[in-house]
Design a protein around this motif. Structure first.
Motif, PDB file in Angstrom:
ATOM      1  N   SER A 153       0.851  -1.191   0.000  1.00 28.69           N
ATOM      2  CA  SER A 153       0.000   0.000   0.000  1.00 28.69           C
ATOM      3  C   SER A 153       0.879   1.230   0.000  1.00 28.69           C
ATOM      4  N   LEU A 185       0.927   3.554   2.199  1.00 30.73           N
ATOM      5  CA  LEU A 185       1.419   3.778   3.550  1.00 30.73           C
ATOM      6  C   LEU A 185       2.635   2.905   3.859  1.00 30.73           C
ATOM      7  N   ARG A 210       5.557   4.396   2.015  1.00 33.75           N
ATOM      8  CA  ARG A 210       6.049   5.630   2.656  1.00 33.75           C
ATOM      9  C   ARG A 210       6.905   5.284   3.881  1.00 33.75           C
ATOM     10  N   THR A 269      -4.140  10.095  -3.415  1.00 32.21           N
ATOM     11  CA  THR A 269      -4.248   9.874  -1.970  1.00 32.21           C
ATOM     12  C   THR A 269      -3.244   8.822  -1.533  1.00 32.21           C
ATOM     13  N   ASN A 270      -2.872   8.876  -0.290  1.00 31.76           N
ATOM     14  CA  ASN A 270      -1.901   7.922   0.258  1.00 31.76           C
ATOM     15  C   ASN A 270      -2.598   7.029   1.285  1.00 31.76           C
ATOM     16  N   ASP A 271      -3.647   6.353   0.845  1.00 32.52           N
ATOM     17  CA  ASP A 271      -4.409   5.525   1.779  1.00 32.52           C
ATOM     18  C   ASP A 271      -3.859   4.099   1.786  1.00 32.52           C
ATOM     19  N   ASP A 272      -4.679   3.178   2.221  1.00 32.48           N
ATOM     20  CA  ASP A 272      -4.220   1.807   2.422  1.00 32.48           C
ATOM     21  C   ASP A 272      -4.514   0.886   1.246  1.00 32.48           C
ATOM     22  N   THR A 273      -4.868   1.417   0.101  1.00 28.97           N
ATOM     23  CA  THR A 273      -5.257   0.562  -1.018  1.00 28.97           C
ATOM     24  C   THR A 273      -4.422   0.861  -2.260  1.00 28.97           C
ATOM     25  N   TRP A 303      -8.994   8.971  -7.893  1.00 29.74           N
ATOM     26  CA  TRP A 303      -7.718   8.937  -7.190  1.00 29.74           C
ATOM     27  C   TRP A 303      -6.541   9.225  -8.105  1.00 29.74           C
TER      28      TRP A 303
END
Length: 292
Positions: free
Chosen positions: A72, A74, A77, A204-208, A265
């Protein structure tokens, strides 16, 4: 015994480097709960021009730490932050690239058959100027039928019809037989296997990681994705889709541009299509970019 550390010695040239690291690293990663064989590259910049090198073993060990985590933004990162933490004073930018095949089981167009398709994917993540970015790259094969060739083929068929039925009272059975024969359909348009190269920057820097959405959106926009297992009914449906979905490379690039802009996104993208011409000995290519 103290082992010599040649890398710790200062370099007299004192020249910073944009990039130092490794590539072609074998690494299992977790994609949607499945272990996938990937190839990784990892590196950092080298702002200390006097330093002989970076700590490559620290990058290698950091990569191993993400094996069990669902891939992901996250996770990436966190990985890049570890690259920089272990190179404090040496580096201010970090990069990681993961390449693997993403498998999708695709149903046939008409029949109950299905088969696996492999989509080459690369995930690029970077921290530079304190900004974090993730970009997805996918390559997708499809069929493209030339609109010009189709028009020229129709004209030849029309002329053949006029030649064969001139002065003859038309009979339905005779016309149907003519349409189903090689004497009637004297020409067909040329089609070619083509490829779309899509690169999208995530907003976006989400979990998907939206791998499947990106692939499905691309194939839906093109309309003639290559098939896996087929029966004759599926092949006929594919021929129909090609006949009703004529496209130049410019048409394909514009369709994909619109489809990528509709992804909520996507914070930027680059689209390149390549039509491996069956008429010419060269390929036809079109490119479109947005916010790149």
């Amino acid at each position: 015994m103290i082992l010599p550390d040649i890398a710790a010695q200062m370099d007299a040239q004192a020249l910073p480097l944009d990039w130092v690291g490794m590539q072609g690293i074998a690494l299992p990663v977790t994609i949607e709960g499945h272990r996938v064989n990937a190839r990784a590259s990892a590196g950092v910049n080298l702002i200390d021009g006097r330093s002989r090198g970076i700590h490559m073993s620290r990058l290698y060990l950091a990569l191993q730490s993400i094996e069990q985590d669902e891939l992901s933004p996250l996770v990436l990162r966190r990985l890049l932050s570890e690259f920089l933490d272990t190179h404090e004073g040496l580096s201010t930018a970090a990069h990681c690239s993961l390449s693997f095949d993403y498998l999708v089981n695709r149903p046939a167009l008409i029949s109950s058959l299905a088969g696996w398709k492999s989509y080459p994917i690369t995930v690029d993540a970077s921290i530079k100027n304190e900004m974090f970015h993730v970009e997805l790259f996918v390559r997708i094969a499809y069929s493209s039928t030339c609109p010009c060739s189709a028009a020229l083929a129709r004209q030849l068929i029309q002329q053949q019809f006029l030649d064969d039925f001139a002065g003859i009272e038309l009979q339905e059975e005779a016309v149907l037989a003519w349409l189903g024969s090689s004497e009637g359909i004297v020409a067909t348009p040329h089609s070619q296997r083509s490829e779309a190269h899509i690169k999208v920057r995530l907003a976006t820097n989400d979990d998907t990681m939206p791998f499947r959405v990106l692939i499905d959106s691309t194939e839906a926009a093109l309309g003639t994705a290559v098939q896996t297992a087929v029966k004759r009914a599926d092949e006929q449906a594919f021929a129909l889709a090609n006949g009703q979905n004529l496209m130049f490379c410019e048409d394909a690039a514009r369709r994909l541009h619109v489809a990528m802009q509709a992804l909520p996104w996507a914070n930027g993208f680059s689209v390149k299509v390549e039509h491996a011409e069956s008429l010419h000995a060269h390929d036809a290519v079109a490119v479109s970019e947005w916010r790149w």
